[in-house]
Design an enzyme around this catalytic site. Sequence first.
Site, PDB file in Angstrom:
ATOM      1  N   PRO A   1     -11.808  12.774   9.886  1.00 13.20           N
ATOM      2  CA  PRO A   1     -11.153  13.477   8.775  1.00 13.20           C
ATOM      3  C   PRO A   1     -11.478  12.827   7.440  1.00 13.20           C
ATOM      4  CG  PRO A   1      -9.566  12.167  10.024  1.00 13.20           C
ATOM      5  CD  PRO A   1     -10.858  12.085  10.766  1.00 13.20           C
ATOM      6  N   ASP A   2     -11.480  13.631   6.355  1.00 13.86           N
ATOM      7  CA  ASP A   2     -11.592  12.995   5.039  1.00 13.86           C
ATOM      8  C   ASP A   2     -10.212  12.498   4.637  1.00 13.86           C
ATOM      9  OD1 ASP A   2     -10.228  15.189   4.079  1.00 13.86           O
ATOM     10  OD2 ASP A   2     -11.878  16.001   2.898  1.00 13.86           O
ATOM     11  N   PHE A   3     -10.048  12.086   3.395  1.00 18.40           N
ATOM     12  CA  PHE A   3      -8.775  11.495   2.990  1.00 18.40           C
ATOM     13  C   PHE A   3      -7.838  12.500   2.335  1.00 18.40           C
ATOM     14  CE2 PHE A   3     -11.841   8.131   3.293  1.00 18.40           C
ATOM     15  CZ  PHE A   3     -11.142   7.146   3.961  1.00 18.40           C
ATOM     16  N   ARG A   4      -8.401  13.294   1.404  1.00 24.37           N
ATOM     17  CA  ARG A   4      -7.515  14.041   0.509  1.00 24.37           C
ATOM     18  C   ARG A   4      -7.491  15.548   0.716  1.00 24.37           C
ATOM     19  NH1 ARG A   4      -9.680   9.729  -1.822  1.00 24.37           N
ATOM     20  NH2 ARG A   4      -8.192   8.173  -2.586  1.00 24.37           N
TER      21      ARG A   4
ATOM     22  N   GLN B   1     -19.341   5.813   0.196  1.00 22.62           N
ATOM     23  CA  GLN B   1     -17.971   5.264   0.204  1.00 22.62           C
ATOM     24  C   GLN B   1     -17.481   5.145   1.636  1.00 22.62           C
ATOM     25  OE1 GLN B   1     -15.576   7.391  -3.204  1.00 22.62           O
ATOM     26  NE2 GLN B   1     -17.279   8.667  -2.604  1.00 22.62           N
ATOM     27  N   ASN B   2     -18.274   5.643   2.572  1.00 24.39           N
ATOM     28  CA  ASN B   2     -17.801   5.734   3.953  1.00 24.39           C
ATOM     29  C   ASN B   2     -17.999   4.419   4.703  1.00 24.39           C
ATOM     30  OD1 ASN B   2     -17.317   8.318   3.210  1.00 24.39           O
ATOM     31  ND2 ASN B   2     -19.102   9.181   4.240  1.00 24.39           N
TER      32      ASN B   2
ATOM     33  N   ASP C   1     -17.977   4.522   8.045  1.00 26.12           N
ATOM     34  CA  ASP C   1     -18.273   4.966   9.416  1.00 26.12           C
ATOM     35  C   ASP C   1     -19.682   4.597   9.886  1.00 26.12           C
ATOM     36  OD1 ASP C   1     -19.966   6.878   8.154  1.00 26.12           O
ATOM     37  OD2 ASP C   1     -18.370   8.377   8.116  1.00 26.12           O
TER      38      ASP C   1
ATOM     39  N   HIS D   1     -17.661   0.652  -0.158  1.00 27.79           N
ATOM     40  CA  HIS D   1     -16.325   0.240   0.290  1.00 27.79           C
ATOM     41  C   HIS D   1     -16.392  -0.616   1.554  1.00 27.79           C
ATOM     42  CE1 HIS D   1     -14.547   3.812  -2.206  1.00 27.79           C
ATOM     43  NE2 HIS D   1     -14.944   2.798  -2.941  1.00 27.79           N
TER      44      HIS D   1
ATOM     45  N   CYS E   1     -10.427 -13.632   7.910  1.00 26.03           N
ATOM     46  CA  CYS E   1      -8.996 -13.918   7.808  1.00 26.03           C
ATOM     47  C   CYS E   1      -8.590 -13.733   6.340  1.00 26.03           C
ATOM     48  CB  CYS E   1      -8.741 -15.360   8.258  1.00 26.03           C
ATOM     49  SG  CYS E   1      -7.061 -15.906   7.866  1.00 26.03           S
TER      50      CYS E   1
ATOM     51  N   CYS F   1      -7.408 -17.746   5.183  1.00 28.56           N
ATOM     52  CA  CYS F   1      -8.340 -18.870   5.050  1.00 28.56           C
ATOM     53  C   CYS F   1      -9.800 -18.418   4.995  1.00 28.56           C
ATOM     54  CB  CYS F   1      -8.134 -19.880   6.188  1.00 28.56           C
ATOM     55  SG  CYS F   1      -8.830 -19.334   7.766  1.00 28.56           S
TER      56      CYS F   1
ATOM     57  N   CYS G   1      -6.087 -20.396  11.523  1.00 22.83           N
ATOM     58  CA  CYS G   1      -4.807 -20.561  10.800  1.00 22.83           C
ATOM     59  C   CYS G   1      -3.751 -19.536  11.179  1.00 22.83           C
ATOM     60  CB  CYS G   1      -5.053 -20.510   9.291  1.00 22.83           C
ATOM     61  SG  CYS G   1      -5.251 -18.829   8.667  1.00 22.83           S
TER      62      CYS G   1
ATOM     63  N   THR H   1     -17.347  14.253  -1.762  1.00 22.99           N
ATOM     64  CA  THR H   1     -16.410  13.276  -2.332  1.00 22.99           C
ATOM     65  C   THR H   1     -15.554  13.910  -3.415  1.00 22.99           C
ATOM     66  OG1 THR H   1     -16.184  11.218  -3.595  1.00 22.99           O
ATOM     67  CG2 THR H   1     -18.270  12.390  -3.857  1.00 22.99           C
TER      68      THR H   1
ATOM     69  N   GLU I   1     -15.304  21.658  -3.391  1.00 22.95           N
ATOM     70  CA  GLU I   1     -14.613  21.944  -4.653  1.00 22.95           C
ATOM     71  C   GLU I   1     -15.330  21.221  -5.785  1.00 22.95           C
ATOM     72  OE1 GLU I   1     -10.758  20.031  -4.473  1.00 22.95           O
ATOM     73  OE2 GLU I   1     -11.593  18.329  -3.396  1.00 22.95           O
TER      74      GLU I   1
ATOM     75  N   CYS J   1     -21.441  20.592   3.518  1.00 26.40           N
ATOM     76  CA  CYS J   1     -22.613  19.699   3.452  1.00 26.40           C
ATOM     77  C   CYS J   1     -23.674  20.043   4.497  1.00 26.40           C
ATOM     78  CB  CYS J   1     -22.182  18.248   3.667  1.00 26.40           C
ATOM     79  SG  CYS J   1     -21.212  17.592   2.325  1.00 26.40           S
TER      80      CYS J   1
HETATM   81  P1  OAD Z   1     -11.786  12.461  -0.242  1.00 21.77           P
HETATM   82  O1  OAD Z   1     -11.024  12.857   0.978  1.00 21.77           O
HETATM   83  O2  OAD Z   1     -11.012  12.003  -1.419  1.00 21.77           O
HETATM   84  O3  OAD Z   1     -12.676  13.708  -0.719  1.00 21.77           O
HETATM   85  C1  OAD Z   1     -13.497  14.420   0.181  1.00 21.77           C
HETATM   86  C2  OAD Z   1     -14.121  15.589  -0.565  1.00 21.77           C
HETATM   87  O4  OAD Z   1     -15.053  16.200   0.302  1.00 21.77           O
HETATM   88  C3  OAD Z   1     -13.127  16.656  -1.004  1.00 21.77           C
HETATM   89  O5  OAD Z   1     -13.460  17.076  -2.314  1.00 21.77           O
HETATM   90  C4  OAD Z   1     -13.350  17.775   0.020  1.00 21.77           C
HETATM   91  O6  OAD Z   1     -13.119  19.060  -0.526  1.00 21.77           O
HETATM   92  C5  OAD Z   1     -14.807  17.607   0.337  1.00 21.77           C
HETATM   93  N1  OAD Z   1     -15.199  18.029   1.697  1.00 21.77           N
HETATM   94  C6  OAD Z   1     -14.559  17.833   2.859  1.00 21.77           C
HETATM   95  N2  OAD Z   1     -15.290  18.277   3.895  1.00 21.77           N
HETATM   96  C7  OAD Z   1     -16.448  18.763   3.371  1.00 21.77           C
HETATM   97  C8  OAD Z   1     -17.626  19.364   3.923  1.00 21.77           C
HETATM   98  N3  OAD Z   1     -17.775  19.539   5.237  1.00 21.77           N
HETATM   99  N4  OAD Z   1     -18.600  19.747   3.072  1.00 21.77           N
HETATM  100  C9  OAD Z   1     -18.476  19.583   1.733  1.00 21.77           C
HETATM  101  N5  OAD Z   1     -17.390  19.020   1.151  1.00 21.77           N
HETATM  102  C10 OAD Z   1     -16.393  18.613   1.954  1.00 21.77           C
HETATM  103  O7  OAD Z   1     -12.864  11.386   0.237  1.00 21.77           O
HETATM  104  P2  OAD Z   1     -13.678  10.347  -0.671  1.00 21.77           P
HETATM  105  O8  OAD Z   1     -13.996  10.924  -1.999  1.00 21.77           O
HETATM  106  O9  OAD Z   1     -14.788   9.841   0.153  1.00 21.77           O
HETATM  107  O10 OAD Z   1     -11.374   4.381   0.110  1.00 21.77           O
HETATM  108  O11 OAD Z   1     -12.589   9.214  -0.842  1.00 21.77           O
HETATM  109  C11 OAD Z   1     -12.897   8.073  -1.608  1.00 21.77           C
HETATM  110  C12 OAD Z   1     -12.161   6.872  -1.088  1.00 21.77           C
HETATM  111  O12 OAD Z   1     -10.769   7.141  -1.009  1.00 21.77           O
HETATM  112  C13 OAD Z   1     -12.527   6.462   0.317  1.00 21.77           C
HETATM  113  O13 OAD Z   1     -13.712   5.709   0.398  1.00 21.77           O
HETATM  114  C14 OAD Z   1     -11.321   5.674   0.752  1.00 21.77           C
HETATM  115  C15 OAD Z   1     -10.215   6.505   0.182  1.00 21.77           C
HETATM  116  O14 OAD Z   1      -9.069   5.824  -0.177  1.00 21.77           O
HETATM  117  C16 OAD Z   1     -11.039   3.285   0.798  1.00 21.77           C
HETATM  118  O15 OAD Z   1     -10.717   3.317   1.935  1.00 21.77           O
HETATM  119  C17 OAD Z   1     -11.170   2.045   0.008  1.00 21.77           C
END
Ligand code: OAD
Length: 277
Positions: free
Chosen positions: A38-41, A111-112, A114, A131, A139, A142, A170, A208, A234, A254
């Site tokens: 899954p993505d994050f947002r 940023q991934n 994986d 990232h 740790c 330490c 530690c 992203t 988007e 993508c």
């Molecule tokens: P986000 O989840 O913030 O954004 C993912 C983006 O990809 C969104 O704009 C979605 O609409 C789009 N998306 C999802 N699936 C897609 C697909 N199949 N094809 C095209 N677009 C798609 O993820 P990141 O921008 O990578 O940091 O998040 C940045 C950072 O926030 C991550 O590296 C992580 C998180 O907190 C850490 O863990 C430090």
Amino acid sequence: MSSAEFDESLKPLVEAIKKGKKVTFFNGAGVSTSAGIPDFRSPKTGLYSNLAKLDLPYAEAVFDLDYFRKSPKAFYTLTHELLPGKFAPTKFHYLVRLFQDKKLLHRVYTQNIDTLERMAGVEDKYIIEAHGSFAKNHCIDCSEEMSSETLLQHMLNKEKNNGIPTCEKCNGYVKPDIVFFGEGLPPKFFDTWDEDADEVEVAIVAGTSLTVYPFASLPSEVGKNALRVLINKEKVGDFKSGKRRSDIVILSDCDSIAERLSELLGWKEELDAFVES
Ligand code: OAD
């Protein structure tokens, strides 16, 4: 957008690539969603809207260093689900690999965590894991290193500390070297970007939300002569707020664009062979 409209939008990109311009990728979680990560947002499907079971004060706390110090359990619960090795590269990752094979890849900033770019066969010299990754672990008290094999053994041994890896020196909590909120990015990220920023000819920004800095500012730092392409579901970042005249914005998935681009470049058979391998 119809497929004819996609092709029309992709035309300047295809022409640039055919002229031998090198591509720099800026990847986010959206390039891996079709692999099952899954993505994050994204609303509903993103990690941050599905963390209720972890009982966090706020979603991003799962990657927050201060919160980890107090309560590492949430991070390790999530890590079990996201461990590298469970997932296979997507068409988009293999497209990046093809750019490497055609000597048309300049760099991949991702940023991934994986490691799917690596698994697709992209060489270390091209990859900047902004990232961090699960390749090394330390740790938090330490700084003693723990190998990934030992970390995994700790995670699987629920009898000891509930499966939370602790330092053999530690007893502090051990954390993979992925960058948490409250931590700096790897020096390699800044050093390489210092060299690359002016050299980007074609920037492909994919999957992203461009919300986490400093990564989010990279596309706006590439030179005015660079061709910038956004492939995302988007509009994001300055593709939304400060779009350049030559920018290409493709609001799509993508993998579909990886497939279409490979067709337009005459690389489709090679892409299919990677995906089927
Ligand atoms: P986000 O989840 O913030 O954004 C993912 C983006 O990809 C969104 O704009 C979605 O609409 C789009 N998306 C999802 N699936 C897609 C697909 N199949 N094809 C095209 N677009 C798609 O993820 P990141 O921008 O990578 O940091 O998040 C940045 C950072 O926030 C991550 O590296 C992580 C998180 O907190 C850490 O863990 C430090």
